[in-house]
Design a protein around this motif. Structure first.
Motif, PDB file in Angstrom:
ATOM      1  N   PHE A 101       0.825  -1.206   0.000  1.00 25.01           N
ATOM      2  CA  PHE A 101       0.000   0.000   0.000  1.00 25.01           C
ATOM      3  C   PHE A 101       0.861   1.257   0.000  1.00 25.01           C
ATOM      4  N   LEU A 102       1.985   1.233   0.697  1.00 24.54           N
ATOM      5  CA  LEU A 102       2.904   2.383   0.678  1.00 24.54           C
ATOM      6  C   LEU A 102       3.349   2.678  -0.751  1.00 24.54           C
ATOM      7  N   LEU A 103       3.723   1.630  -1.480  1.00 28.88           N
ATOM      8  CA  LEU A 103       4.156   1.810  -2.869  1.00 28.88           C
ATOM      9  C   LEU A 103       2.994   2.251  -3.759  1.00 28.88           C
ATOM     10  N   TYR A 104       1.812   1.737  -3.464  1.00 31.16           N
ATOM     11  CA  TYR A 104       0.618   2.177  -4.203  1.00 31.16           C
ATOM     12  C   TYR A 104       0.392   3.668  -4.036  1.00 31.16           C
ATOM     13  N   TRP A 105       0.379   4.146  -2.787  1.00 32.39           N
ATOM     14  CA  TRP A 105       0.163   5.580  -2.555  1.00 32.39           C
ATOM     15  C   TRP A 105       1.272   6.404  -3.191  1.00 32.39           C
ATOM     16  N   PHE A 106       2.513   5.908  -3.107  1.00 27.75           N
ATOM     17  CA  PHE A 106       3.653   6.651  -3.645  1.00 27.75           C
ATOM     18  C   PHE A 106       3.487   6.899  -5.145  1.00 27.75           C
ATOM     19  N   PHE A 107       3.219   5.839  -5.903  1.00 29.08           N
ATOM     20  CA  PHE A 107       3.071   5.999  -7.352  1.00 29.08           C
ATOM     21  C   PHE A 107       1.759   6.693  -7.713  1.00 29.08           C
ATOM     22  N   ASP A 108       0.736   6.512  -6.896  1.00 23.73           N
ATOM     23  CA  ASP A 108      -0.523   7.218  -7.103  1.00 23.73           C
ATOM     24  C   ASP A 108      -0.318   8.723  -6.943  1.00 23.73           C
ATOM     25  N   ASN A 109       0.461   9.098  -5.928  1.00 26.22           N
ATOM     26  CA  ASN A 109       0.779  10.511  -5.708  1.00 26.22           C
ATOM     27  C   ASN A 109       1.570  11.092  -6.871  1.00 26.22           C
ATOM     28  N   LEU A 110       2.574  10.342  -7.342  1.00 25.68           N
ATOM     29  CA  LEU A 110       3.365  10.798  -8.487  1.00 25.68           C
ATOM     30  C   LEU A 110       2.487  10.951  -9.728  1.00 25.68           C
ATOM     31  N   SER A 111       1.535  10.032  -9.871  1.00 26.42           N
ATOM     32  CA  SER A 111       0.639  10.075 -11.029  1.00 26.42           C
ATOM     33  C   SER A 111      -0.221  11.332 -11.034  1.00 26.42           C
ATOM     34  N   VAL A 112      -0.806  11.662  -9.882  1.00 26.89           N
ATOM     35  CA  VAL A 112      -1.685  12.842  -9.848  1.00 26.89           C
ATOM     36  C   VAL A 112      -0.869  14.124  -9.989  1.00 26.89           C
ATOM     37  N   LEU A 113       0.347  14.141  -9.436  1.00 28.88           N
ATOM     38  CA  LEU A 113       1.206  15.326  -9.607  1.00 28.88           C
ATOM     39  C   LEU A 113       1.591  15.516 -11.068  1.00 28.88           C
ATOM     40  N   TRP A 134      -1.450  -1.863  -5.848  1.00 29.63           N
ATOM     41  CA  TRP A 134      -2.746  -1.965  -5.179  1.00 29.63           C
ATOM     42  C   TRP A 134      -3.275  -3.393  -5.305  1.00 29.63           C
ATOM     43  N   PHE A 135      -3.164  -3.946  -6.507  1.00 23.80           N
ATOM     44  CA  PHE A 135      -3.629  -5.319  -6.745  1.00 23.80           C
ATOM     45  C   PHE A 135      -2.861  -6.315  -5.866  1.00 23.80           C
ATOM     46  N   ILE A 136      -1.537  -6.151  -5.783  1.00 25.70           N
ATOM     47  CA  ILE A 136      -0.721  -7.039  -4.946  1.00 25.70           C
ATOM     48  C   ILE A 136      -1.103  -6.887  -3.478  1.00 25.70           C
ATOM     49  N   ALA A 137      -1.330  -5.641  -3.046  1.00 25.21           N
ATOM     50  CA  ALA A 137      -1.732  -5.391  -1.657  1.00 25.21           C
ATOM     51  C   ALA A 137      -3.061  -6.071  -1.338  1.00 25.21           C
ATOM     52  N   ILE A 138      -3.995  -6.013  -2.285  1.00 25.45           N
ATOM     53  CA  ILE A 138      -5.304  -6.637  -2.084  1.00 25.45           C
ATOM     54  C   ILE A 138      -5.167  -8.152  -1.970  1.00 25.45           C
ATOM     55  N   SER A 197      -4.406  -2.637 -13.255  1.00 26.82           N
ATOM     56  CA  SER A 197      -3.051  -3.205 -13.305  1.00 26.82           C
ATOM     57  C   SER A 197      -2.835  -4.033 -14.569  1.00 26.82           C
ATOM     58  N   GLU A 198      -3.940  -4.254 -15.312  1.00 29.56           N
ATOM     59  CA  GLU A 198      -3.961  -5.053 -16.540  1.00 29.56           C
ATOM     60  C   GLU A 198      -3.763  -6.546 -16.278  1.00 29.56           C
ATOM     61  N   PHE A 199      -3.961  -6.969 -15.021  1.00 32.66           N
ATOM     62  CA  PHE A 199      -3.871  -8.395 -14.714  1.00 32.66           C
ATOM     63  C   PHE A 199      -5.019  -9.149 -15.367  1.00 32.66           C
ATOM     64  N   PHE A 200      -6.238  -8.613 -15.251  1.00 34.38           N
ATOM     65  CA  PHE A 200      -7.395  -9.289 -15.837  1.00 34.38           C
ATOM     66  C   PHE A 200      -7.312  -9.371 -17.360  1.00 34.38           C
ATOM     67  N   PRO A 201      -7.089  -8.239 -18.064  1.00 35.62           N
ATOM     68  CA  PRO A 201      -7.072  -8.315 -19.533  1.00 35.62           C
ATOM     69  C   PRO A 201      -5.865  -9.052 -20.110  1.00 35.62           C
ATOM     70  N   LYS A 202      -4.699  -8.942 -19.475  1.00 37.28           N
ATOM     71  CA  LYS A 202      -3.492  -9.531 -20.063  1.00 37.28           C
ATOM     72  C   LYS A 202      -3.213 -10.955 -19.582  1.00 37.28           C
ATOM     73  N   VAL A 203      -3.527 -11.247 -18.327  1.00 40.30           N
ATOM     74  CA  VAL A 203      -3.241 -12.574 -17.765  1.00 40.30           C
ATOM     75  C   VAL A 203      -4.453 -13.485 -17.865  1.00 40.30           C
ATOM     76  N   LEU A 204      -5.613 -12.992 -17.410  1.00 42.88           N
ATOM     77  CA  LEU A 204      -6.832 -13.812 -17.431  1.00 42.88           C
ATOM     78  C   LEU A 204      -7.626 -13.664 -18.728  1.00 42.88           C
ATOM     79  N   LYS A 205      -7.207 -12.708 -19.575  1.00 42.29           N
ATOM     80  CA  LYS A 205      -7.892 -12.450 -20.844  1.00 42.29           C
ATOM     81  C   LYS A 205      -9.358 -12.060 -20.620  1.00 42.29           C
TER      82      LYS A 205
END
Length: 229
Positions: A101-113, A134-138, A197-205
């Motif tokens: 979650f720390l890494l999720y917030w970090f990149f989320d913050n960079l994204s909005v900035l 976020w997906f890994i945290a979940i 995260s593109e896990f569903f479309p790329k991994v699970l199709k």
């Protein structure tokens, strides 16, 4: 008056405001899809699309520097003493969840900035990294929640006839009710996280539409708002 006071305090909490915005964000996303797909009301669908995008961006700004909260939680957890291997496993899973979650917030913050042109980076790859963490945290949280349920069920079965342990058995049963809600919330969050995260479309199709993503996020947001209250 007491109910009003509790409600005001709840709204004044950052988490309370964020969860209400989450309900609006994903509820609007679901209605945007529903009105466009099933009703053909393009104008109203676009209005909900605007509300969805606005609440999404507002939540991102609310979450600036939230990774510091996770860092403090990790430090506190690291300082906890564990009496047995079961507690050590629970501690490890909890810390891992908070790290993701720390890494999720970090990149989320960079994204909005980047989105508001405060930085010159491309927000899209940053957002994908955020959604991946976020997906890994979940998933980690899901494993920890199932582990907690199994441990509680084992304790209840072993002590259901032990009169001296009935209070603890009741506590475990109450904990399970909260864990069931967490499970529903986790599966709700898996919809936007898995797609983003593109896990569903790329991994699970599987390519989820806005209706499924919106409904999943709405259910998760409603439960989180209830728990925050």
């Amino acid at each position: 008056m007491q109910t009003l006071d509790s409600t005001v305090k709840w709204f004044n909490k950052t988490e309370g405001r964020d969860k209400i915005c989450k309900v609006l964000q994903y509820g609007s996303r679901f209605l945007m899809w529903h009105l466009k797909t099933n009703s053909g009301n393009e104008q109203l669908s676009n209005q909900f699309k605007n509300l969805f995008q606005s609440t999404r961006d507002a939540r991102k700004l609310f979450r600036l520097a939230k990774s510091l909260n996770e860092l403090q939680t990790i430090i506190d957890k690291l300082g906890q003493n564990c009496k047995n291997p079961q507690e050590q496993l629970a501690k490890a899973l909890n810390i891992l969840t908070r790290v993701w979650f720390l890494l999720y917030w970090f990149f989320d913050n960079l994204s909005v900035l980047s989105s508001i042109k405060f930085t010159t980076s491309d927000p899209k790859p940053l957002q994908k990294k955020a959604m991946t963490f976020w997906f890994i945290a979940i998933i980690t949280n899901l494993v920890d929640t199932i582990r907690s349920l199994v441990v509680n069920f084992q304790y209840i079965q072993q002590n259901k006839s032990n009169q001296s342990a009935q209070q603890q058995v009741q506590n475990k049963q109450n904990q399970n009710k909260a864990l069931y809600l967490n499970l529903i919330k986790i599966f709700g969050d898996l919809m936007p996280a898995g797609q983003g995260s593109e896990f569903f479309p790329k991994v699970l199709k599987i390519n989820l539409n806005d209706g499924v993503i919106g409904l999943g996020g709405l259910i998760s947001g409603a439960i989180a708002a209830y728990q925050a209250y």
